[in-house]
Design a protein around this motif. Structure first.
Motif, PDB file in Angstrom:
ATOM      1  N   GLN A 275       0.830  -1.199   0.000  1.00 38.00           N
ATOM      2  CA  GLN A 275       0.000   0.000   0.000  1.00 38.00           C
ATOM      3  C   GLN A 275       0.871   1.257   0.000  1.00 38.00           C
ATOM      4  N   LYS A 276       1.986   1.227   0.713  1.00 41.69           N
ATOM      5  CA  LYS A 276       2.925   2.347   0.686  1.00 41.69           C
ATOM      6  C   LYS A 276       3.472   2.550  -0.730  1.00 41.69           C
ATOM      7  N   ALA A 277       3.787   1.455  -1.411  1.00 43.79           N
ATOM      8  CA  ALA A 277       4.269   1.546  -2.785  1.00 43.79           C
ATOM      9  C   ALA A 277       3.201   2.138  -3.693  1.00 43.79           C
ATOM     10  N   ALA A 278       1.956   1.780  -3.457  1.00 41.19           N
ATOM     11  CA  ALA A 278       0.859   2.305  -4.276  1.00 41.19           C
ATOM     12  C   ALA A 278       0.694   3.807  -4.079  1.00 41.19           C
ATOM     13  N   VAL A 279       0.955   4.298  -2.883  1.00 41.44           N
ATOM     14  CA  VAL A 279       0.916   5.750  -2.658  1.00 41.44           C
ATOM     15  C   VAL A 279       1.933   6.438  -3.555  1.00 41.44           C
ATOM     16  N   ALA A 280       3.158   5.865  -3.600  1.00 39.25           N
ATOM     17  CA  ALA A 280       4.208   6.436  -4.465  1.00 39.25           C
ATOM     18  C   ALA A 280       3.801   6.383  -5.928  1.00 39.25           C
ATOM     19  N   ALA A 281       3.112   5.305  -6.319  1.00 38.84           N
ATOM     20  CA  ALA A 281       2.673   5.178  -7.708  1.00 38.84           C
ATOM     21  C   ALA A 281       1.679   6.279  -8.071  1.00 38.84           C
ATOM     22  N   LEU A 282       0.695   6.500  -7.221  1.00 40.79           N
ATOM     23  CA  LEU A 282      -0.388   7.429  -7.546  1.00 40.79           C
ATOM     24  C   LEU A 282       0.021   8.892  -7.415  1.00 40.79           C
ATOM     25  N   THR A 283       0.910   9.188  -6.491  1.00 41.40           N
ATOM     26  CA  THR A 283       1.250  10.594  -6.222  1.00 41.40           C
ATOM     27  C   THR A 283       2.616  10.995  -6.758  1.00 41.40           C
ATOM     28  N   GLY A 284       3.432  10.035  -7.188  1.00 39.18           N
ATOM     29  CA  GLY A 284       4.771  10.329  -7.684  1.00 39.18           C
ATOM     30  C   GLY A 284       4.783  10.660  -9.165  1.00 39.18           C
ATOM     31  N   PRO A 285       5.968  10.655  -9.780  1.00 36.04           N
ATOM     32  CA  PRO A 285       6.087  10.958 -11.217  1.00 36.04           C
ATOM     33  C   PRO A 285       5.252   9.995 -12.055  1.00 36.04           C
ATOM     34  N   GLN A 286       4.592  10.541 -13.072  1.00 37.36           N
ATOM     35  CA  GLN A 286       3.733   9.734 -13.944  1.00 37.36           C
ATOM     36  C   GLN A 286       4.373   9.472 -15.304  1.00 37.36           C
ATOM     37  N   ASP A 287       5.660   9.844 -15.455  1.00 41.36           N
ATOM     38  CA  ASP A 287       6.342   9.611 -16.733  1.00 41.36           C
ATOM     39  C   ASP A 287       6.346   8.132 -17.101  1.00 41.36           C
ATOM     40  N   CYS A 288       6.438   7.264 -16.076  1.00 39.63           N
ATOM     41  CA  CYS A 288       6.495   5.824 -16.328  1.00 39.63           C
ATOM     42  C   CYS A 288       5.240   5.339 -17.039  1.00 39.63           C
ATOM     43  N   VAL A 289       4.087   5.895 -16.670  1.00 42.58           N
ATOM     44  CA  VAL A 289       2.831   5.506 -17.311  1.00 42.58           C
ATOM     45  C   VAL A 289       2.836   5.925 -18.774  1.00 42.58           C
ATOM     46  N   ALA A 290       3.279   7.156 -19.024  1.00 39.63           N
ATOM     47  CA  ALA A 290       3.329   7.661 -20.400  1.00 39.63           C
ATOM     48  C   ALA A 290       4.282   6.836 -21.251  1.00 39.63           C
ATOM     49  N   GLU A 291       5.403   6.441 -20.671  1.00 37.84           N
ATOM     50  CA  GLU A 291       6.388   5.640 -21.412  1.00 37.84           C
ATOM     51  C   GLU A 291       5.816   4.289 -21.798  1.00 37.84           C
ATOM     52  N   MET A 292       5.165   3.621 -20.857  1.00 36.30           N
ATOM     53  CA  MET A 292       4.577   2.317 -21.154  1.00 36.30           C
ATOM     54  C   MET A 292       3.444   2.460 -22.172  1.00 36.30           C
ATOM     55  N   ARG A 293       2.656   3.508 -22.024  1.00 30.12           N
ATOM     56  CA  ARG A 293       1.535   3.725 -22.956  1.00 30.12           C
ATOM     57  C   ARG A 293       2.040   3.923 -24.383  1.00 30.12           C
ATOM     58  N   ARG A 294       3.112   4.684 -24.544  1.00 29.89           N
ATOM     59  CA  ARG A 294       3.682   4.879 -25.884  1.00 29.89           C
ATOM     60  C   ARG A 294       4.155   3.551 -26.480  1.00 29.89           C
ATOM     61  N   ALA A 295       4.804   2.748 -25.664  1.00 27.80           N
ATOM     62  CA  ALA A 295       5.285   1.450 -26.149  1.00 27.80           C
ATOM     63  C   ALA A 295       4.118   0.550 -26.545  1.00 27.80           C
ATOM     64  N   PHE A 296       3.078   0.519 -25.728  1.00 30.52           N
ATOM     65  CA  PHE A 296       1.922  -0.319 -26.043  1.00 30.52           C
ATOM     66  C   PHE A 296       1.235   0.162 -27.323  1.00 30.52           C
ATOM     67  N   ALA A 297       1.145   1.471 -27.514  1.00 25.66           N
ATOM     68  CA  ALA A 297       0.510   2.004 -28.722  1.00 25.66           C
ATOM     69  C   ALA A 297       1.285   1.595 -29.970  1.00 25.66           C
ATOM     70  N   GLU A 298       2.608   1.645 -29.888  1.00 26.21           N
ATOM     71  CA  GLU A 298       3.443   1.241 -31.030  1.00 26.21           C
ATOM     72  C   GLU A 298       3.261  -0.246 -31.327  1.00 26.21           C
ATOM     73  N   ARG A 299       3.242  -1.040 -30.290  1.00 28.04           N
ATOM     74  CA  ARG A 299       3.066  -2.485 -30.478  1.00 28.04           C
ATOM     75  C   ARG A 299       1.681  -2.802 -31.027  1.00 28.04           C
ATOM     76  N   ALA A 300       0.674  -2.081 -30.531  1.00 28.35           N
ATOM     77  CA  ALA A 300      -0.696  -2.310 -30.999  1.00 28.35           C
ATOM     78  C   ALA A 300      -0.804  -2.089 -32.499  1.00 28.35           C
ATOM     79  N   GLU A 301      -0.206  -1.004 -32.976  1.00 28.17           N
ATOM     80  CA  GLU A 301      -0.279  -0.691 -34.398  1.00 28.17           C
ATOM     81  C   GLU A 301       0.469  -1.728 -35.221  1.00 28.17           C
ATOM     82  N   PHE A 302       1.638  -2.153 -34.728  1.00 27.50           N
ATOM     83  CA  PHE A 302       2.395  -3.181 -35.446  1.00 27.50           C
ATOM     84  C   PHE A 302       1.596  -4.475 -35.549  1.00 27.50           C
ATOM     85  N   LEU A 303       1.043  -4.929 -34.425  1.00 29.12           N
ATOM     86  CA  LEU A 303       0.339  -6.199 -34.423  1.00 29.12           C
ATOM     87  C   LEU A 303      -0.915  -6.130 -35.283  1.00 29.12           C
ATOM     88  N   PHE A 304      -1.637  -5.017 -35.220  1.00 28.52           N
ATOM     89  CA  PHE A 304      -2.828  -4.871 -36.050  1.00 28.52           C
ATOM     90  C   PHE A 304      -2.471  -4.945 -37.527  1.00 28.52           C
TER      91      PHE A 304
END
Length: 398
Positions: A275-304
């Motif tokens: 739960q302490k780790a989840a606090v850091a996830a929700l309130t800390g830097p969100q760059d990690c989410v954007a990075e993963m989202r970009r990678a997933f979007a690229e993979r989605a287009e390739f696979l499609f």
């Protein structure tokens, strides 16, 4: 010892079963590409892991209130304000052992024997069993790719009876990767108002959408439904924290108290340092989410694009998540090299695993036997190899 009837009727999770089989084959040294798993291939971001380590070093390993760490409940409210513009109080939040437990507990708290719940197909595999384990009846509303997997609203309303209590929504969707339009959500909201239903909004993939828009759910188009909507989410998908098992439900305080009471008699609190780790996830830097989202979007287009080039396949372009839903039904009725007939999504998935060494999930588990679900939570090079194996395996069917 005799097992209970509810357990004898319960089917194992198809996604977990395929994932387990693929991992067992790999443990034997068989080169299997696993496109069945519903978890990101990224490591949990460093600042989140650091928060967990610091909590452990401080001895943060004791019991917590069953309803959850106050700091995390506040962090959930903060995230809802940031992402949706919604104002909630910590008293309207309960922390659970993953989003799945939140949905399970909601079914236990909201359903009596014979109560009906509308579930839009294709659906996440666990929705119907969760309803059934609570004594409820899942009522499936079909849809198809031609309408972005949005069922006709008249079809939704036609399935409502005097026993209907609520509806489950999931957008972006597992398994289709599709996002419900605002018009569709508005139409569902009107139905919910007319019939006095509750809504479970499963928002677990809300940060993983590829259109650049912020997260949306039914409250984005009908904020006046707040008293009838329970929001479910967690850290598993957006923050690559599947094994940490931290989720939550947000809604009317009376419901949250009921969930906390239920949890107090089952699991008690979710893991303290997680739960302490989840606090850091929700309130800390969100760059990690954007990075993963970009990678997933690229993979989605390739696979499609890659699957679209294989004759007979009809993939649906993902709008979010890390899943692609593809119609393989043109290969049904064909023979394998050993003379077996491909009858359905199960037999095709088995063939692709045994012959092509690629693990997928049969669409029948999600309510549509024409399809297979492929996860693109793998690197591009792995996905390229998987496509080649699929193409080769399908070409051997006659």
């Amino acid at each position: 010892m005799k097992l209970s009837e509810r357990i004898r009727r319960l089917k194992p999770s198809a996604t977990l079963a395929v994932d387990a089989k693929a991992k067992a084959m790999r443990a034997k040294g068989i080169d299997v590409i696993n496109l069945s798993a519903g978890e990101p291939d990224f490591d949990t971001p460093e600042h989140i892991r650091k928060a967990a380590k610091e909590a452990l070093d401080r001895g943060f390993t004791r019991y917590l209130p069953a309803v959850g760490l106050p700091e995390l409940r506040e962090a959930v409210c903060f995230r809802l304000k940031e992402d949706y513009g919604l104002d909630y109080r910590p008293e309207e939040v309960v922390i659970t052992c993953g989003a799945k437990q939140a949905i399970y507990n909601l079914a236990q708290a909201l359903l009596d024997l014979g109560d009906e719940v509308l579930i839009l197909s294709p659906y996440w595999v666990s929705y119907p069993p969760i309803v059934e384990l609570a004594g409820g009846v899942p009522v499936i509303v079909p849809s198809g790719p031609e309408a972005n997997f949005e069922p006709d609203l008249s079809e939704v309303e036609a399935r409502i009876t005097e026993r209907t209590r609520g509806i489950i929504l999931n957008s972006p969707s597992n398994p289709t990767g599709c996002i419900y339009s605002r018009d569709f959500l508005s139409g569902v909201a009107d139905i919910v108002k007319r019939h006095g239903l509750w809504v479970i909004s499963d928002d677990i993939y809300d940060r993983l959408r590829f259109d650049g828009k912020p997260p949306e759910n039914i409250l984005s188009v009908a904020p006046d439904l707040r008293g009838q909507v329970i929001l479910v989410n967690g850290v598993s998908k957006a923050y690559a924290m599947t094994g940490w098992r931290i989720g939550w439900a947000v809604g009317p305080e009376e419901i949250i108290k009921a969930l906390a009471k239920l949890q107090g008699q089952s699991t008690s609190n979710a893991t303290a340092f997680a739960q302490k780790a989840a606090v850091a996830a929700l309130t800390g830097p969100q760059d990690c989410v954007a990075e993963m989202r970009r990678a997933f979007a690229e993979r989605a287009e390739f696979l499609f694009r890659s699957l679209s080039e294989i004759g007979g396949l009809k993939p649906v372009r993902p709008q979010g998540t890390f899943y692609l839903f593809c119609d393989f039904s043109s290969y049904y009725g064909r023979k394998t090299p050993t003379g077996q007939t491909i009858k359905d999504s199960v037999s095709l998935a088995e063939y692709l695993l045994e012959e092509g060494r690629v693990a997928t999930v049969p669409g029948v588990a999600f309510g549509d036997d024409r399809f297979l679900r492929l996860s693109f939570a793998q690197g591009l090079e792995t996905l390229k190899e998987a496509v080649q194996r699929l193409k080769a395996s399908l070409s051997r069917l006659t």
